[in-house]
Motif scaffolding. Structure first.
Motif, PDB file in Angstrom:
ATOM      1  N   PRO A  47      35.646  35.962  21.038  1.00 43.71           N
ATOM      2  CA  PRO A  47      35.846  37.348  21.479  1.00 43.71           C
ATOM      3  C   PRO A  47      36.801  37.381  22.668  1.00 43.71           C
ATOM      4  CG  PRO A  47      33.764  36.524  22.295  1.00 43.71           C
ATOM      5  CD  PRO A  47      34.327  35.457  21.398  1.00 43.71           C
ATOM      6  N   ASP A  48      37.238  38.573  22.995  1.00 44.34           N
ATOM      7  CA  ASP A  48      38.146  38.735  24.131  1.00 44.34           C
ATOM      8  C   ASP A  48      37.396  38.757  25.461  1.00 44.34           C
ATOM      9  OD1 ASP A  48      40.776  39.189  22.727  1.00 44.34           O
ATOM     10  OD2 ASP A  48      39.536  40.710  21.757  1.00 44.34           O
ATOM     11  N   LEU A  49      36.098  39.081  25.412  1.00 41.09           N
ATOM     12  CA  LEU A  49      35.293  39.185  26.632  1.00 41.09           C
ATOM     13  C   LEU A  49      33.822  39.073  26.248  1.00 41.09           C
ATOM     14  CD1 LEU A  49      35.868  41.265  29.687  1.00 41.09           C
ATOM     15  CD2 LEU A  49      33.751  41.761  28.529  1.00 41.09           C
ATOM     16  N   ILE A  50      33.022  38.547  27.171  1.00 41.57           N
ATOM     17  CA  ILE A  50      31.578  38.433  26.954  1.00 41.57           C
ATOM     18  C   ILE A  50      30.848  39.152  28.080  1.00 41.57           C
ATOM     19  CG2 ILE A  50      29.607  36.844  26.870  1.00 41.57           C
ATOM     20  CD1 ILE A  50      31.531  34.752  25.646  1.00 41.57           C
ATOM     21  N   LEU A  51      29.901  40.020  27.694  1.00 45.56           N
ATOM     22  CA  LEU A  51      28.972  40.630  28.649  1.00 45.56           C
ATOM     23  C   LEU A  51      27.665  39.865  28.499  1.00 45.56           C
ATOM     24  CD1 LEU A  51      29.635  44.433  28.029  1.00 45.56           C
ATOM     25  CD2 LEU A  51      30.518  43.015  29.868  1.00 45.56           C
ATOM     26  N   LEU A  52      27.165  39.289  29.582  1.00 48.50           N
ATOM     27  CA  LEU A  52      26.057  38.347  29.513  1.00 48.50           C
ATOM     28  C   LEU A  52      24.946  38.698  30.491  1.00 48.50           C
ATOM     29  CD1 LEU A  52      24.885  35.576  28.555  1.00 48.50           C
ATOM     30  CD2 LEU A  52      26.413  34.489  30.229  1.00 48.50           C
ATOM     31  N   ASP A  53      23.748  38.852  29.946  1.00 47.72           N
ATOM     32  CA  ASP A  53      22.559  39.059  30.777  1.00 47.72           C
ATOM     33  C   ASP A  53      22.175  37.718  31.401  1.00 47.72           C
ATOM     34  OD1 ASP A  53      20.291  40.224  31.915  1.00 47.72           O
ATOM     35  OD2 ASP A  53      19.104  40.038  30.094  1.00 47.72           O
ATOM     36  N   VAL A  54      21.616  37.731  32.572  1.00 45.88           N
ATOM     37  CA  VAL A  54      21.175  36.491  33.218  1.00 45.88           C
ATOM     38  C   VAL A  54      19.758  36.134  32.782  1.00 45.88           C
ATOM     39  CG1 VAL A  54      20.640  35.348  35.409  1.00 45.88           C
ATOM     40  CG2 VAL A  54      22.665  36.783  35.234  1.00 45.88           C
ATOM     41  N   MET A  55      18.838  37.083  32.870  1.00 49.27           N
ATOM     42  CA  MET A  55      17.430  36.789  32.612  1.00 49.27           C
ATOM     43  C   MET A  55      17.089  36.973  31.140  1.00 49.27           C
ATOM     44  SD  MET A  55      15.586  38.370  35.998  1.00 49.27           S
ATOM     45  CE  MET A  55      16.117  40.035  35.670  1.00 49.27           C
ATOM     46  N   MET A  56      17.014  35.842  30.439  1.00 50.52           N
ATOM     47  CA  MET A  56      16.631  35.841  29.033  1.00 50.52           C
ATOM     48  C   MET A  56      15.691  34.662  28.797  1.00 50.52           C
ATOM     49  SD  MET A  56      20.250  36.644  27.077  1.00 50.52           S
ATOM     50  CE  MET A  56      21.134  35.244  27.789  1.00 50.52           C
ATOM     51  N   ASP A  76      38.068  29.923  28.430  1.00 54.18           N
ATOM     52  CA  ASP A  76      38.948  30.932  29.009  1.00 54.18           C
ATOM     53  C   ASP A  76      38.521  32.369  28.713  1.00 54.18           C
ATOM     54  OD1 ASP A  76      40.626  29.015  30.177  1.00 54.18           O
ATOM     55  OD2 ASP A  76      41.764  28.783  28.313  1.00 54.18           O
ATOM     56  N   ILE A  77      37.387  32.542  28.037  1.00 58.57           N
ATOM     57  CA  ILE A  77      36.894  33.890  27.764  1.00 58.57           C
ATOM     58  C   ILE A  77      36.288  34.450  29.051  1.00 58.57           C
ATOM     59  CG2 ILE A  77      35.280  35.308  26.429  1.00 58.57           C
ATOM     60  CD1 ILE A  77      35.279  33.051  24.313  1.00 58.57           C
ATOM     61  N   PRO A  78      36.749  35.602  29.512  1.00 58.34           N
ATOM     62  CA  PRO A  78      36.125  36.174  30.705  1.00 58.34           C
ATOM     63  C   PRO A  78      34.677  36.578  30.413  1.00 58.34           C
ATOM     64  CG  PRO A  78      37.948  37.568  29.930  1.00 58.34           C
ATOM     65  CD  PRO A  78      37.860  36.401  29.016  1.00 58.34           C
ATOM     66  N   LEU A 120      40.042  42.477  30.729  1.00 58.21           N
ATOM     67  CA  LEU A 120      40.824  42.317  29.505  1.00 58.21           C
ATOM     68  C   LEU A 120      42.324  42.297  29.814  1.00 58.21           C
ATOM     69  CD1 LEU A 120      38.775  44.550  27.047  1.00 58.21           C
ATOM     70  CD2 LEU A 120      39.028  42.058  26.964  1.00 58.21           C
ATOM     71  N   GLN A 121      42.762  43.104  30.763  1.00 56.05           N
ATOM     72  CA  GLN A 121      44.172  43.088  31.175  1.00 56.05           C
ATOM     73  C   GLN A 121      44.514  41.744  31.817  1.00 56.05           C
ATOM     74  OE1 GLN A 121      44.213  46.594  33.667  1.00 56.05           O
ATOM     75  NE2 GLN A 121      45.039  47.876  32.034  1.00 56.05           N
ATOM     76  N   ASN A 122      43.621  41.227  32.651  1.00 55.12           N
ATOM     77  CA  ASN A 122      43.846  39.925  33.283  1.00 55.12           C
ATOM     78  C   ASN A 122      43.947  38.820  32.230  1.00 55.12           C
ATOM     79  OD1 ASN A 122      43.747  41.119  35.794  1.00 55.12           O
ATOM     80  ND2 ASN A 122      41.673  40.427  36.264  1.00 55.12           N
ATOM     81  N   LYS A 123      43.071  38.868  31.236  1.00 59.10           N
ATOM     82  CA  LYS A 123      43.088  37.849  30.179  1.00 59.10           C
ATOM     83  C   LYS A 123      44.373  37.951  29.361  1.00 59.10           C
ATOM     84  CE  LYS A 123      40.506  35.872  26.320  1.00 59.10           C
ATOM     85  NZ  LYS A 123      41.675  35.582  25.527  1.00 59.10           N
ATOM     86  N   GLU A 124      44.784  39.162  29.055  1.00 59.63           N
ATOM     87  CA  GLU A 124      46.017  39.350  28.293  1.00 59.63           C
ATOM     88  C   GLU A 124      47.218  38.773  29.041  1.00 59.63           C
ATOM     89  OE1 GLU A 124      48.243  43.275  26.808  1.00 59.63           O
ATOM     90  OE2 GLU A 124      46.190  43.094  26.052  1.00 59.63           O
TER      91      GLU A 124
END
Length: 135
Positions: A47-56, A76-78, A120-124
Motif C-alpha cells: 500500500p501507499d500508506l499504513i494506519l496502525l493501531d498500537v494496542m492490539m 519505505d511505506i509511511p 502521501l505527498q512526501n512518499k511520492e
C-alpha cells in the motif's frame, strides 16, 4: 488512480469509521490484527500508506512496525500510528520506531486527512527521487 491505505486495528468500529472517512478519496484495505496485516502484505502489492493501531492483542503495533521497517518490501511505506496512547513518551516511542506520524484517538477527521495527504505527498516525492537516482 487512488492511493491505497491499509488500516490495521482490532476494533471493528474504528475500522468502520476510518474506512468511511477515507473511502471516497483512497482505496482502503483493512486488517483486524498485526498478523493478518503482515500476511496480506506478503502476498499483495504494497500500500501507499499504513494506519496502525498500537494496542492490539497477540501482536501490538510496535511489533508490527519493527517487522515492517526490517522488510525490504515494506520498509519505505509511511506508517501513521492511530492510538489512544497519548503521552509524550508514547509518541516519542512510536516516532523513534520509524512511524511517519502519530495521531491520538479520538481522531479529528480533518487533521487525520491532512496528515495522510502530507505523508502521501512526501512518499511520492521520495519515490520520484529514488527512481530518478536509479535511472
Amino acid at each position: 488512480m487512488k492511493k491505497e491505505i491499509l488500516v490495521i486495528d482490532d476494533t471493528a468500529q474504528n475500522l468502520s469509521i476510518i474506512s468511511e472517512l477515507l473511502k471516497d478519496i483512497y482505496k482502503v484495505k483493512v486488517a483486524t490484527s498485526g498478523k493478518k496485516a503482515l500476511s496480506y502484505l506478503e502476498t499483495s502489492k504494497a500500500p501507499d500508506l499504513i494506519l496502525l493501531d498500537v494496542m492490539m492483542p497477540e501482536m501490538d503495533g510496535y511489533e508490527v512496525i519493527k517487522i515492517l521497517k526490517n522488510n525490504e518490501k515494506t520498509k519505505d511505506i509511511p506508517v501513521i500510528f492511530l492510538t489512544a496512547m497519548n503521552s509524550n513518551e508514547d509518541e516519542e516511542t512510536g516516532l523513534g520506531m520509524g512511524a511517519a506520524d502519530y495521531i491520538t484517538k479520538p481522531i479529528s477527521a480533518s487533521i487525520m486527512l491532512s496528515r495522510i495527504k502530507t505523508q502521501l505527498q512526501n512518499k511520492e516525492a521520495a519515490d520520484f527521487l529514488k527512481d530518478k537516482n536509479t535511472f
